[in-house]
Design a protein around this motif. Structure first.
Motif, PDB file in Angstrom:
ATOM      1  N   CYS A 240     -66.458 -34.229 -52.111  1.00 34.15           N
ATOM      2  CA  CYS A 240     -65.031 -34.058 -51.847  1.00 34.15           C
ATOM      3  C   CYS A 240     -64.369 -35.377 -51.478  1.00 34.15           C
ATOM      4  CB  CYS A 240     -64.800 -33.014 -50.749  1.00 34.15           C
ATOM      5  SG  CYS A 240     -65.336 -33.558 -49.130  1.00 34.15           S
TER       6      CYS A 240
ATOM      7  N   SER B  47     -67.365 -24.759 -56.766  1.00 34.61           N
ATOM      8  CA  SER B  47     -67.251 -25.321 -55.417  1.00 34.61           C
ATOM      9  C   SER B  47     -67.416 -24.203 -54.386  1.00 34.61           C
ATOM     10  CB  SER B  47     -65.874 -25.952 -55.237  1.00 34.61           C
ATOM     11  OG  SER B  47     -65.769 -27.079 -56.074  1.00 34.61           O
TER      12      SER B  47
ATOM     13  N   LEU C 139     -68.177 -27.397 -47.661  1.00 31.12           N
ATOM     14  CA  LEU C 139     -67.189 -28.086 -46.815  1.00 31.12           C
ATOM     15  C   LEU C 139     -67.558 -27.965 -45.346  1.00 31.12           C
ATOM     16  CD1 LEU C 139     -63.499 -27.613 -47.977  1.00 31.12           C
ATOM     17  CD2 LEU C 139     -64.921 -29.662 -47.952  1.00 31.12           C
TER      18      LEU C 139
ATOM     19  N   GLN D 261     -61.995 -30.963 -53.639  1.00 30.34           N
ATOM     20  CA  GLN D 261     -63.452 -30.853 -53.697  1.00 30.34           C
ATOM     21  C   GLN D 261     -63.859 -30.414 -55.097  1.00 30.34           C
ATOM     22  OE1 GLN D 261     -63.878 -27.036 -51.032  1.00 30.34           O
ATOM     23  NE2 GLN D 261     -65.887 -27.360 -51.961  1.00 30.34           N
TER      24      GLN D 261
END
Ligand SMILES: Cc1cc2nc3c(=O)[nH]c(=O)nc-3n(C[C@H](O)[C@H](O)[C@H](O)COP(=O)(O)OP(=O)(O)OC[C@H]3O[C@@H](n4cnc5c(N)ncnc54)[C@H](O)[C@@H]3O)c2cc1C
Length: 382
Positions: free
Chosen positions: A229, A276, A281, A303
């Protein structure tokens, strides 16, 4: 599209384009077609972190990457394109005695090969990146000539350079099969027609096993999703790419100011998956803000994910195969194919044009798996 070519390259990623460019530029091969099923930058070459380093544990990798970094330094001038190459170094962090020993062994190899890599204590690492929280860090290594590039113009640079030399790049064109006579290739079949040729380079990255299978060749590579990202741009503050050998976290600051980074996740099952996830994250943000608490306020803007092309011994598969004449492999580059492409493109083009084995990567031949001669490499991120 050409109906006849001296060489057909399957895959218009950085590897295929670098090979095509070098064949045309240095060996006078004029009729080359690069067949790319997607758009340029659709594969891993448009999805990576742009890290370029010579800090490896094997002498071969250090030597190849020293040569590749020299080619990167000259790339903008040769290709007439700005690739945002910035040599701020790579800072590796070790959090255990085992990793410290591995780093020390790698640094010894690097210094023997002429690199200026240094082992550092946590306080010295903090001098290089004062924002780091070095709690739990036992040692670090730093080589100032490592760096980062912006991958897209690097890909476009090779593509435009190759086109100027007459290379045809057929995007949105998929290789679907081959025509052979005994061990010889006679033609490549695509969804847009047939190209007669006697020489094929398999540079299809994580899809390479699929392409090889069409010629009855089994590659042991496995695709593995890697997420990454990029944040909003910040004022320049981070010189090196930082890589934590404990959890596989890595991040750098691009010349546009963004923090670009990722973290390894061995739980991800193998497969050609480029989705993703929010789980990535969460893991990345936790590891990053533990190491650099001040980044807690920074916003992630984008990302994405791409596929690493893994091999059982963390070394690539390069060169001709035994069962099909003039079928060359250039795959299995894990998380470092981008940085290796300039040197592999140059050296593999020479092998294809002249038939001369390259002593530096002859050990990367596919037959090593059959013969049980597996290699090793300790400095793998991800
Ligand atoms: C998140 C992430 C971070 C990374 N970070 C780094 C890094 O910092 N530094 C570094 O050096 N490397 C990094 N890598 C690895 C690097 O991106 C790859 O090793 C490199 O880009 C591989 O290049 P390639 O040309 O072999 O493959 P690709 O770029 O994947 O190109 C292969 C191409 O083949 C095409 N293709 C497939 N099948 C067919 C077919 N049948 N017909 C026609 N075309 C076909 C695909 O569409 C694709 O475009 C990273 C990778 C990822 C995913």
């Amino acid at each position: 599209m050409r109906s006849k070519a001296e060489v057909v390259v399957v895959g218009g990623g950085i590897m295929g384009l670098a090979i095509a460019y070098n064949l045309a530029r240095h060996h006078g091969v004029r009729e080359i077609t690069v067949v790319e099923k997607s758009y340029l930058c659709g594969g891993a070459s448009g999805r990576n972190g742009g890290g370029v380093r010579a800090q490896w544990s094997s002498g071969v990798n250090v030597r190849l990457m020293r040569e590749s970094i020299a080619l990167c330094e000259d790339f903008a001038r040769e290709m007439r394109i700005n690739v945002w190459f910035r040599q701020g170094g790579y800072l590796f962090l070790a959090r255990s005695e085992e990793k410290r020993r591995a780093l020390e062994a790698s640094v010894a190899v690097q210094r023997e090969e002429g690199l200026k890599t240094r082992m550092l204590g946590p306080a010295e690492a903090k001098k290089i990146v004062p924002e780091l929280s070095v709690e739990g860090v036992v040692a670090a290594s730093y080589n100032p000539t490592d760096g980062v590039v912006f991958p897209w113009p690097f890909v476009w640079g090779y593509a435009e350079g190759a086109r100027r030399l007459g290379v045809e790049i057929a995007t949105h064109t998929e290789v679907t099969g081959f025509r052979t006579k005994g061990p010889r290739i006679e033609a490549v079949e695509t969804n847009r027609g047939v190209i007669e040729t006697g020489a094929v380079v398999n540079a299809a990255g994580a899809w390479s096993p699929q392409v090889a299978k069409m010629l009855g060749v089994d590659l042991p590579n496995r695709p593995h999703r890697h997420e990454i990202c990029s944040t909003e741009p910040l004022k320049p503050w981070l010189q090196p790419l930082v890589a934590d050998l404990g959890n596989g976290l890595y991040f750098s600051q691009s010349m546009r100011g963004e923090i670009v980074g990722g973290i390894s996740n061995e739980q991800v099952p193998p497969g050609l998956n480029m989705d993703s996830s929010s789980e990535f994250l969460r893991r990345y943000a936790k590891a990053l803000t533990e190491l650099v608490p001040r980044l807690g306020q920074v916003k992630v803007l984008r990302q994405w994910a791409g596929c690493y092309d893994l091999t059982p011994d963390a070394n690539p598969i390069v060169g001709e195969v035994d069962s099909v004449e003039r079928f060359y492999q250039a795959s299995g580059f894990m998380g470092h194919g981008f940085m290796m492409a300039p040197v592999i493109g140059k050296r593999l083009a020479r092998l294809i044009a002249t038939g001369e084995e390259d002593p530096l990567f002859s050990q990367w031949n596919l037959r090593r798996f059959r013969e049980g001669r597996l290699l090793s490499e300790a400095m793998i991120i991800g």
